[in-house]
Write an enzyme that holds these catalytic residues in place. Sequence first.
Site, short mmCIF file in Angstrom:
data_model
loop_
_atom_site.label_atom_id
_atom_site.label_comp_id
_atom_site.label_asym_id
_atom_site.label_seq_id
_atom_site.Cartn_x
_atom_site.Cartn_y
_atom_site.Cartn_z
N TYR A 104 -25.42 -71.74 -68.01
CA TYR A 104 -26.46 -72.35 -68.84
C TYR A 104 -26.01 -72.37 -70.30
O TYR A 104 -26.21 -73.36 -71.01
CB TYR A 104 -27.79 -71.60 -68.71
CG TYR A 104 -28.89 -72.33 -69.43
CD1 TYR A 104 -29.61 -73.34 -68.79
CD2 TYR A 104 -29.19 -72.06 -70.76
CE1 TYR A 104 -30.59 -74.05 -69.45
CE2 TYR A 104 -30.18 -72.77 -71.43
CZ TYR A 104 -30.88 -73.77 -70.77
OH TYR A 104 -31.85 -74.48 -71.43
N PHE B 293 -28.29 -102.61 -83.06
CA PHE B 293 -28.14 -102.40 -81.62
C PHE B 293 -29.50 -101.95 -81.09
O PHE B 293 -30.23 -101.22 -81.77
CB PHE B 293 -27.05 -101.38 -81.29
CG PHE B 293 -26.89 -101.24 -79.79
CD1 PHE B 293 -26.29 -102.26 -79.07
CD2 PHE B 293 -27.39 -100.16 -79.12
CE1 PHE B 293 -26.20 -102.19 -77.68
CE2 PHE B 293 -27.29 -100.07 -77.73
CZ PHE B 293 -26.70 -101.09 -77.01
N THR B 294 -29.83 -102.37 -79.88
CA THR B 294 -31.18 -102.21 -79.34
C THR B 294 -31.71 -100.78 -79.47
O THR B 294 -32.73 -100.55 -80.13
CB THR B 294 -31.20 -102.64 -77.86
OG1 THR B 294 -30.17 -101.93 -77.18
CG2 THR B 294 -30.97 -104.13 -77.72
N ASP C 237 -21.71 -95.30 -85.63
CA ASP C 237 -21.82 -95.44 -84.18
C ASP C 237 -20.39 -95.68 -83.67
O ASP C 237 -19.87 -96.80 -83.73
CB ASP C 237 -22.74 -96.61 -83.83
CG ASP C 237 -22.96 -96.74 -82.33
OD1 ASP C 237 -22.16 -96.18 -81.56
OD2 ASP C 237 -23.93 -97.41 -81.93
N LYS D 96 -18.93 -95.49 -72.77
CA LYS D 96 -18.11 -96.66 -73.12
C LYS D 96 -16.67 -96.21 -73.29
O LYS D 96 -16.02 -95.88 -72.31
CB LYS D 96 -18.66 -97.33 -74.39
CG LYS D 96 -20.18 -97.35 -74.52
CD LYS D 96 -20.88 -98.34 -73.60
CE LYS D 96 -22.40 -98.16 -73.57
NZ LYS D 96 -23.13 -98.39 -74.79
N ARG E 118 -27.99 -111.43 -74.00
CA ARG E 118 -28.01 -110.85 -75.33
C ARG E 118 -28.46 -111.96 -76.27
O ARG E 118 -27.65 -112.67 -76.85
CB ARG E 118 -26.63 -110.32 -75.75
CG ARG E 118 -26.34 -108.91 -75.25
CD ARG E 118 -27.26 -107.91 -75.89
NE ARG E 118 -27.05 -106.52 -75.46
CZ ARG E 118 -28.02 -105.73 -74.99
NH1 ARG E 118 -29.23 -106.19 -74.81
NH2 ARG E 118 -27.78 -104.48 -74.70
N PHE F 74 -35.85 -106.43 -72.55
CA PHE F 74 -34.82 -107.08 -71.72
C PHE F 74 -34.52 -106.30 -70.45
O PHE F 74 -34.11 -106.86 -69.45
CB PHE F 74 -33.52 -107.26 -72.53
CG PHE F 74 -32.94 -105.99 -73.08
CD1 PHE F 74 -33.39 -105.46 -74.28
CD2 PHE F 74 -31.96 -105.30 -72.38
CE1 PHE F 74 -32.87 -104.28 -74.77
CE2 PHE F 74 -31.43 -104.12 -72.87
CZ PHE F 74 -31.90 -103.61 -74.07
C1 LIG Z 1 -24.57 -98.16 -75.28
C2 LIG Z 1 -24.67 -98.06 -76.73
C3 LIG Z 1 -25.55 -97.15 -77.34
C4 LIG Z 1 -26.54 -96.31 -76.55
O1 LIG Z 1 -25.92 -95.44 -75.70
P1 LIG Z 1 -26.49 -95.04 -74.25
O2 LIG Z 1 -25.45 -94.13 -73.70
O3 LIG Z 1 -26.64 -96.31 -73.46
O4 LIG Z 1 -27.80 -94.37 -74.45
C5 LIG Z 1 -25.52 -97.07 -78.71
N1 LIG Z 1 -24.71 -97.85 -79.46
C6 LIG Z 1 -23.89 -98.75 -78.92
C7 LIG Z 1 -23.01 -99.58 -79.78
C8 LIG Z 1 -23.85 -98.90 -77.53
O5 LIG Z 1 -23.05 -99.83 -76.99
#
Ligand SMILES: *Cc1c(COP(=O)(O)O)cnc(C)c1O
Length: 470
Positions: free
Chosen positions: A85, A137-138, A228, A271, A395, A462
Amino acid sequence: MTNQIPRTMGQQFGRRSWAEPWKIKMVEPLSMIDRAGREKALAEAGYNTFLLHSADVYIDLLTDSGTNAMSDRQWAGMMLGDEAYAGSRNFYNLEQTIQTYYGYQHIVPTHQGRGAEHLLSRSTIKPGQWVGGNMYFTTTRLHQELAGATFVDVIIDEAHDPSNLHPFKGNIDLNKVEALIQRVGAEQVAYVSLAATVNMAGGQPVSMANVQALRQLCDRYGIKIYLDATRLAENALFIQEREEGYADLTIAQIVRQFCSYTDGGWISGKKDSLVNIGGWVAVNDWTLFEELRNQVVIFEGLHTYGGMAGRDMEAMAIGIVESMQDDYMRSRIGQVRYLGELLTDWEVPIVQPVGGHAIFLDAKRFYPHLPQDRFPAQTLAAELYLDSGIRSMERGIVSAGRNAQTGDHYYPKLELTRLTIPRRVYTQAHMDVTAEAVKAVYDAREQARGLQMTYEPRYLRFFQAHFKPL
Ligand SMILES: *Cc1c(COP(=O)(O)O)cnc(C)c1O
């Protein structure tokens, strides 16, 4: 810096210069259901590719998020999971890897990227403040808004033009940042939210010169920059290829230098980092770190796992190292470009230049007869699935959502359908089949009628909206 975007590296050097630096050890069978089955599946999914069952999909280009194929080394790492843990040894390995490759000092693990965005937004934004960012970004923008900020897009104008060949279309327009500061006052700017690459602009990169200049500007006003870094390794290849002075640096060196101009950053490990789940936020400031580390136990888990299993942290630590190997990154981007070149040769309208993780079909030029409130990009994703069982995603106007004040749709300039390439998953033949399917849908473009939205969720619509054909 050059405005000439090389086509394949192969053409640049007169011969093919990349192949995947791996071979296949295990396979997962694929099959395609027939046309009648696809029609039924799409209708049941409300014409939203997010709601399809994966078993009904042939080639899945919905997203590059969490769809990566792990290496034998990463799978071996999974067996070394220390599922304690507290204080798992995998956490310390991950922490050290992030410190080495990204250069940030204090690391807080999270279950995925949006967990990191949530913690960072809550910890750095006071209600009523502003955040400038290079295109939204969303999930990023939503967490900033939920924390009480107003988001302002400060990306260069070129990013909104899908045929502009600017080599760094992800760059921030410093004049727009300066204008925001003048308008609201420096103390009301919570931070600049810099993404590299810029997903919503088509996976477009940010140059090293741009982040350097942004650092200077923000230093003059005492404003923080949070990065990011979800696809920063991919961004680094573009710097290596296109920006003067970086050809002899490795991807890892470029990533480390880029991060050094920022105050902290976060990642969706799903990613670049070649895993299926995971994320982190990391900063250099101790006080902010303490706040993040305190928040993480409320929302994610203890600060030495943050929602991840020990084995997942180990796989991500190994994935980070693999993601920054130059031959890997050349093959990664090389495959995306290969698909882009096929479509370009067939005169299918796509966002140019081709970015890092996906091909973006330009739905406005694909379906010039469809107004934006008939959801041309959503329509195109539906048609592509019907034709071939290939799953893509919208998108455009659906992703952009509504203005919280007026309730109107945002009408983004870019109306795109994304063919996102998972890492180390599909072969060149899959890219050929995909290009042929897109061409078939393009040839039948005049028959498309568009869609009507029949169900709209409150947030990030979306993902779960339903449509019906017009
Ligand atoms: C996917 C993504 C996020 C969010 O990450 P999640 O792992 O899907 O929660 C943030 N910023 C960018 C540029 C992304 O492509």
